[in-house]
Motif scaffolding. Structure first.
Motif, short mmCIF file in Angstrom:
data_model
loop_
_atom_site.label_atom_id
_atom_site.label_comp_id
_atom_site.label_asym_id
_atom_site.label_seq_id
_atom_site.Cartn_x
_atom_site.Cartn_y
_atom_site.Cartn_z
N THR A 16 16.89 -21.59 -38.14
CA THR A 16 17.95 -21.53 -37.13
C THR A 16 19.19 -20.83 -37.69
OG1 THR A 16 17.16 -23.64 -36.25
CG2 THR A 16 19.33 -22.89 -35.53
N PHE A 17 19.50 -21.11 -38.95
CA PHE A 17 20.65 -20.48 -39.60
C PHE A 17 20.43 -18.98 -39.73
CE2 PHE A 17 22.86 -19.05 -43.49
CZ PHE A 17 24.16 -19.39 -43.14
N SER A 18 19.22 -18.58 -40.17
CA SER A 18 18.90 -17.16 -40.30
C SER A 18 19.00 -16.47 -38.94
CB SER A 18 17.49 -17.00 -40.87
OG SER A 18 17.16 -15.64 -41.05
N PHE A 19 18.51 -17.13 -37.90
CA PHE A 19 18.60 -16.61 -36.53
C PHE A 19 20.06 -16.35 -36.15
CE2 PHE A 19 19.25 -17.28 -32.02
CZ PHE A 19 18.22 -16.59 -31.41
N ARG A 138 12.57 -15.56 -42.94
CA ARG A 138 13.37 -14.35 -42.72
C ARG A 138 13.09 -13.72 -41.35
NH1 ARG A 138 15.17 -10.48 -41.08
NH2 ARG A 138 16.19 -8.73 -42.14
N ILE A 139 11.89 -13.89 -40.83
CA ILE A 139 11.55 -13.26 -39.55
C ILE A 139 12.43 -13.79 -38.41
CG2 ILE A 139 9.78 -14.93 -38.79
CD1 ILE A 139 8.12 -12.50 -37.91
N PHE A 140 12.96 -15.00 -38.58
CA PHE A 140 13.85 -15.54 -37.55
C PHE A 140 15.19 -14.80 -37.54
CE2 PHE A 140 10.70 -18.79 -37.57
CZ PHE A 140 10.73 -19.34 -36.30
N GLY A 141 15.54 -14.16 -38.66
CA GLY A 141 16.71 -13.30 -38.68
C GLY A 141 16.49 -12.09 -37.79
N SER A 142 15.28 -11.53 -37.84
CA SER A 142 14.95 -10.39 -36.98
C SER A 142 14.96 -10.79 -35.51
CB SER A 142 13.57 -9.83 -37.37
OG SER A 142 13.56 -9.42 -38.71
N ILE A 143 14.41 -11.98 -35.23
CA ILE A 143 14.41 -12.47 -33.85
C ILE A 143 15.85 -12.68 -33.38
CG2 ILE A 143 13.72 -14.36 -32.32
CD1 ILE A 143 11.29 -14.77 -34.19
N GLY A 144 16.68 -13.25 -34.26
CA GLY A 144 18.08 -13.47 -33.93
C GLY A 144 18.81 -12.16 -33.70
N MET A 169 33.92 -15.01 -33.84
CA MET A 169 34.36 -16.36 -34.21
C MET A 169 33.37 -17.41 -33.70
SD MET A 169 38.51 -16.54 -33.77
CE MET A 169 38.66 -15.47 -32.35
N THR A 170 32.88 -17.22 -32.50
CA THR A 170 31.96 -18.20 -31.89
C THR A 170 30.66 -18.29 -32.70
OG1 THR A 170 32.85 -17.74 -29.69
CG2 THR A 170 30.68 -18.79 -29.81
N ILE A 171 30.08 -17.14 -33.04
CA ILE A 171 28.82 -17.13 -33.78
C ILE A 171 29.01 -17.71 -35.19
CG2 ILE A 171 27.06 -15.63 -34.80
CD1 ILE A 171 27.40 -13.82 -32.36
N ALA A 172 30.11 -17.37 -35.85
CA ALA A 172 30.37 -17.91 -37.19
C ALA A 172 30.55 -19.43 -37.14
CB ALA A 172 31.60 -17.24 -37.79
N ALA A 173 31.18 -19.93 -36.09
CA ALA A 173 31.38 -21.38 -35.95
C ALA A 173 30.04 -22.09 -35.75
CB ALA A 173 32.32 -21.66 -34.78
N ILE A 174 29.16 -21.51 -34.95
CA ILE A 174 27.83 -22.10 -34.75
C ILE A 174 27.06 -22.13 -36.07
CG2 ILE A 174 25.61 -21.80 -33.60
CD1 ILE A 174 27.16 -20.57 -31.23
N ALA A 175 27.13 -21.03 -36.82
CA ALA A 175 26.44 -20.96 -38.12
C ALA A 175 26.99 -22.00 -39.08
CB ALA A 175 26.59 -19.56 -38.71
N LEU A 176 28.29 -22.23 -39.03
CA LEU A 176 28.92 -23.23 -39.90
C LEU A 176 28.39 -24.63 -39.60
CD1 LEU A 176 31.06 -24.01 -42.02
CD2 LEU A 176 32.74 -24.09 -40.16
N ILE A 177 28.25 -24.95 -38.33
CA ILE A 177 27.72 -26.26 -37.93
C ILE A 177 26.28 -26.42 -38.42
CG2 ILE A 177 27.08 -27.70 -35.96
CD1 ILE A 177 29.46 -26.43 -34.45
N ILE A 178 25.48 -25.37 -38.27
CA ILE A 178 24.08 -25.43 -38.72
C ILE A 178 23.99 -25.62 -40.22
CG2 ILE A 178 21.91 -24.14 -38.86
CD1 ILE A 178 22.76 -22.73 -36.24
#
Length: 399
Positions: A16-19, A138-144, A169-178
């Motif tokens: 999820t984080f990679s995505f 890593r493939i979830f990064g490609s999907i993301g 800012m929104t995407i970075a905040a979501i990544a921080l929570i994950i």
């Protein structure tokens, strides 16, 4: 049973984080140039802003990765990096002056660039710990990347490119929570010292590999910096730009899956030669076409160029670099692939694009890719029978 459940939970969090973090990558590589263009900056100024990131990442990647290896934590450092991105994105959202943005984007890049190599290090460590393939994470990064390339394009077409930083800012905040749900690195690592780094860099094969990667990266970073500007000049809107990025990111997914299953059947050097040749073909076609829609189709070659190159290069790195220096090794690779090449391609590419035009720009990019292809080919042809057969002292399993 509890341990198995925790393992699945950690792998899910990592995927999820990679995505999620590749949403920021979409923004930086694709929509930041449009944000700058919307502020009235010239191609040369955009090239300078693009080059600032690689310049800063030259030491930012090493600094944060060495700290990660030394203090045996990636999770805490990742949290610091994401918080820094959020703060800098907000300041960028209220800035319009070129000199101010040049200063703030420099600090933003200090927090942005180390995220991907550290994320890859987490994925490699977790994959080996749980007996999985690195590509399955890593493939979830490609999907993301594919998801955000399309969604961000539509979002910005509705709210305007001037609100690009709010999306960041929104995407970075979501990544921080994950990140809070990810298990920190527990693999024992050696205390970082410069003698260990120098012992790695004294390997002739590694230096040759980095040299060829740098040459190829020059062409790739030129394309990354000005593809969206090229599409815009050909009349494409944010939606078409999003589809172009979607085509490239989706195309690499089947290649990642194929190489994760059957990659060991193919030798590294022939794969790198082939990928470099496809890169050259891709840039030639972009330079020749006058249709934004044709470029969307050309982006499908991303699968046979970047897809093959990335998996194969990571496989080669895990063979050449000792496990205890993995984070630093990934940082060195990122410096060569993104930082040093981006610094030169941003400043040089900006001047070429503005003075000579798109066609000459992409012909030069094609030339760099062909030079890398010749470099990989010469190394393959001049190796002994044992090395040419792909024998190595390390193992690339699960990569």
């Amino acid at each position: 049973m509890e341990s198995s459940s925790l393992s699945r939970s950690n792998l899910t969090s990592l995927r999820t984080f990679s995505f999620t973090i590749y949403g920021t990558t979409v923004l930086v590589s694709t929509y930041f140039p449009l944000f700058y263009a919307g502020l009235g900056f010239t191609s040369s100024q955009i090239g300078i802003l693009y080059a600032l990131g690689p310049m800063i990442s030259l030491f930012a990647n090493l600094l944060w990765s060495i700290a990660s290896d030394r203090y045996r934590t990636i999770k805490k450092i990742m949290c610091i990096l994401l918080i820094g991105q959020i703060i800098m994105s907000y300041i960028l959202s209220i800035s319009t002056s070129f000199s101010v943005i040049m200063l703030i984007i420099t600090v933003f890049y200090f927090f942005y660039y180390p995220v991907l190599p550290l994320s890859d290090t987490m994925a490699i460590n977790a994959a080996r710990e749980h007996g999985k393939s690195f590509i399955t994470i890593r493939i979830f990064g490609s999907i993301g990347y594919a998801f955000f390339a399309l969604v961000i394009g539509y979002v910005l077409s509705l709210i305007g490119s001037h609100r690009t930083m709010w999306v960041t800012m929104t995407i970075a905040a979501i990544a921080l929570i994950i990140t809070l749900f990810i298990k920190d690195q527990s693999t024992p690592v050696a205390k970082m010292n410069m003698s260990g780094i120098w012992s790695i860099l004294r390997q002739k094969e590694l230096l040759w590999f980095f040299g060829c990667v740098f040459c190829l990266a020059l062409s790739v970073r030129m394309n990354d910096a000005f593809l969206t500007i090229t599409l815009k000049d050909l009349g494409a809107g944010e939606n078409i730009i999003g589809w172009a990025q979607l085509a490239s990111s989706c195309s690499e997914i089947p290649i990642f899956l194929f190489l994760s299953l059957y990659g060991e059947r193919f030798k590294e050097l022939p794969l790198l030669i082939f990928a470099s040749l496809v890169f050259a073909t891709r840039f030639l076609l972009v330079g020749l076409t006058d249709s934004a829609y044709a470029i969307v189709g050309i982006q499908l070659l991303h699968s046979l160029s970047f897809g093959i190159f990335y998996v194969t290069s990571i496989r080669m790195l895990t063979r050449l670099i000792p496990d205890e220096f993995r984070a630093t090794g990934m940082a060195l690779f990122t410096i060569v692939w993104s930082s040093a090449s981006g610094l030169l391609s941003g400043t040089f590419g900006g001047m070429v694009f503005q003075e000579l035009g798109r066609r000459q720009f992409y012909l030069i990019a094609m030339g760099f890719a062909l030079a890398a292809c010749l470099g990989f080919a010469s190394r393959y042809l001049h190796r002994g029978p044992g090395l040419r057969a792909g024998k190595s002292t390390g193992s690339s399993k699960n990569v």
